[in-house]
Design a protein around this motif. Structure first.
Motif, short mmCIF file in Angstrom:
data_model
loop_
_atom_site.label_atom_id
_atom_site.label_comp_id
_atom_site.label_asym_id
_atom_site.label_seq_id
_atom_site.Cartn_x
_atom_site.Cartn_y
_atom_site.Cartn_z
N TYR A 1 0.74 -0.92 -0.61
CA TYR A 1 0.10 -0.40 0.07
C TYR A 1 0.64 1.25 -0.01
O TYR A 1 0.37 2.42 -0.16
CB TYR A 1 -1.50 0.02 1.23
CG TYR A 1 -1.93 -1.21 0.94
CD1 TYR A 1 -2.84 -0.87 0.10
CD2 TYR A 1 -1.89 -2.27 1.87
CE1 TYR A 1 -4.48 -1.98 0.25
CE2 TYR A 1 -2.95 -3.35 1.63
CZ TYR A 1 -3.81 -3.26 0.99
OH TYR A 1 -4.89 -3.82 0.96
N SER B 1 -7.12 -5.51 -4.87
CA SER B 1 -6.54 -5.71 -3.86
C SER B 1 -6.55 -7.11 -2.58
O SER B 1 -6.01 -7.71 -2.27
CB SER B 1 -6.78 -4.60 -2.44
OG SER B 1 -6.05 -3.15 -2.70
N ASP C 1 -3.88 -10.02 -1.03
CA ASP C 1 -4.11 -10.74 -0.58
C ASP C 1 -3.97 -12.17 -0.25
O ASP C 1 -4.40 -12.96 0.66
CB ASP C 1 -5.90 -10.11 0.57
CG ASP C 1 -5.63 -9.26 1.34
OD1 ASP C 1 -3.99 -8.57 2.04
OD2 ASP C 1 -6.22 -8.67 1.66
#
Length: 353
Positions: free
Chosen positions: A28, A264, A268
């Motif tokens: 990020y 995102s 993950d």
């Protein structure tokens, strides 16, 4: 040591500290924690909170004019900074004025921006297009998070290449386990209602983690547990990882949309070593089926979700092997360090000119 000014749409200093504390994965902050390894000096340009410029910005926003201008406060701080060698914008929304100035020869410092979303959409697209082309011309490099978007940029000027945005390989647990639940967690663009209905039809144990604005009573049923978070505070990563660790697979149910969404959560899943079932999105470059790490479902296909959920429910060993293959991709290079090096390769090329 080249000095790089970094402009982003959220303050990076706080996220960087969370990363150092082991609270957040480093993808990020878009590579900046690795820049010193290749002798790039980072200077973060955060929000100045200048009342005068904020008033101008708010007034301009209310006018809804087709010319995007970016963040005036941050860009003013960039212009006031001296002796910078390069400006890096991991988010495309902040630096429009700088790109116009660079295109017109009024800014001498090279400018590199990462594109996340299509450049021109909406009712005023035709009016906005000349400014979009000026923006592309103003960037020395305009890489993108997807190949589709990169090709779109290159039609307006050969400035783009797709980047590999992958997970922090050191953040996620290394001991991959095979859980029971199918977990769907996300903030935007999620079709949780369809996912919940499909879970009930498949008679599978599922868990939704969503924001309050995405919640409705329809999400709750005999198969689905729901965790609701305030809109301004999603579940912290240490708590989210604990939920992920109990998952058989991670689900990314998306509304049909002509923009990037779900990346995102996909990152993950790869980091966690979990297989993924995901609504097909043209802006996702990782082909989860071709790589053997998950299954696609077509947009708005509830029957497809039922079938996919049943597959992971009924095939725990195959799901486990899919997750291991995903984690192997991360360890082989689909990770945040690779992203950082791709960005720095671009810096090297831009500065060499």
């Amino acid at each position: 040591m080249p000095r790089v000014l970094v402009v982003n749409n959220y303050p990076l200093a706080g996220v960087w500290q969370e990363i150092k504390n082991g609270q957040t994965p480093d993808q990020y902050i878009y590579g900046i924690n690795y820049f010193s390894e290749r002798n790039y000096q980072v200077e973060l340009i955060d929000f100045a909170h200048d009342p005068f410029l904020a008033t101008i910005q708010n007034t301009y926003s209310r006018l809804r004019l087709p010319l995007p201008i970016g963040d005036l406060e941050q860009q003013s701080r960039v212009l006031a900074s001296r002796d910078a060698d390069l400006i890096y914008a991991p988010c495309q929304t902040q630096t429009y004025m700088l790109s116009y100035m660079r295109a017109l020869g009024l800014l001498k410092t090279p400018l590199v921006c990462v594109a996340h979303q299509p450049l021109n959409r909406g009712l005023l697209a035709a009016v906005r297009e000349p400014f979009v082309r000026l923006t592309v011309h103003g960037y020395d490099a305009f890489p993108a998070l997807s190949e589709v978007l990169s090709k779109s940029i290159n039609k307006r000027g050969r400035k783009s290449e797709p980047l590999t945005w992958g997970p922090d390989s050191n953040f996620y647990p290394q001991n991959i386990t095979n859980g029971e639940t199918i977990v769907a967690a996300g903030r935007t663009g999620r079709d949780f209602k369809m996912f919940s209905r499909a879970a009930l039809r498949a008679n599978a144990s599922t868990h939704i983690v969503c924001l309050n604005s995405s919640y409705s009573e329809e999400l709750k049923n005999a198969s689905t547990e729901v965790t609701v978070r305030p809109d301004d505070k999603f579940l912290p990563y240490p708590e989210l990882v604990k939920i992920y660790a109990q998952a058989r697979a991670l689900a990314i149910p998306l509304y049909s949309a002509d923009h990037l969404n779900g990346l995102s959560s996909l990152v993950d899943a790869l980091g966690m070593g979990k297989p993924v079932v995901m609504t097909r999105n043209p802006y996702i470059d990782v082909d989860i089926e071709a790589l053997g790490v998950g299954r696609w479902v077509e947009p708005n296909d509830e029957d497809g979700w039922v079938e996919a959920i049943r597959f992971f429910k009924d095939n725990p060993e195959e799901a486990f092997q899919m997750g291991k293959r995903g984690r192997s991709l991360v360890d082989a290079g689909l990770n945040s360090r690779t992203f950082a090096n791709q960005v720095m390769d671009i810096f090297d090329r831009v500065l060499s000119k």
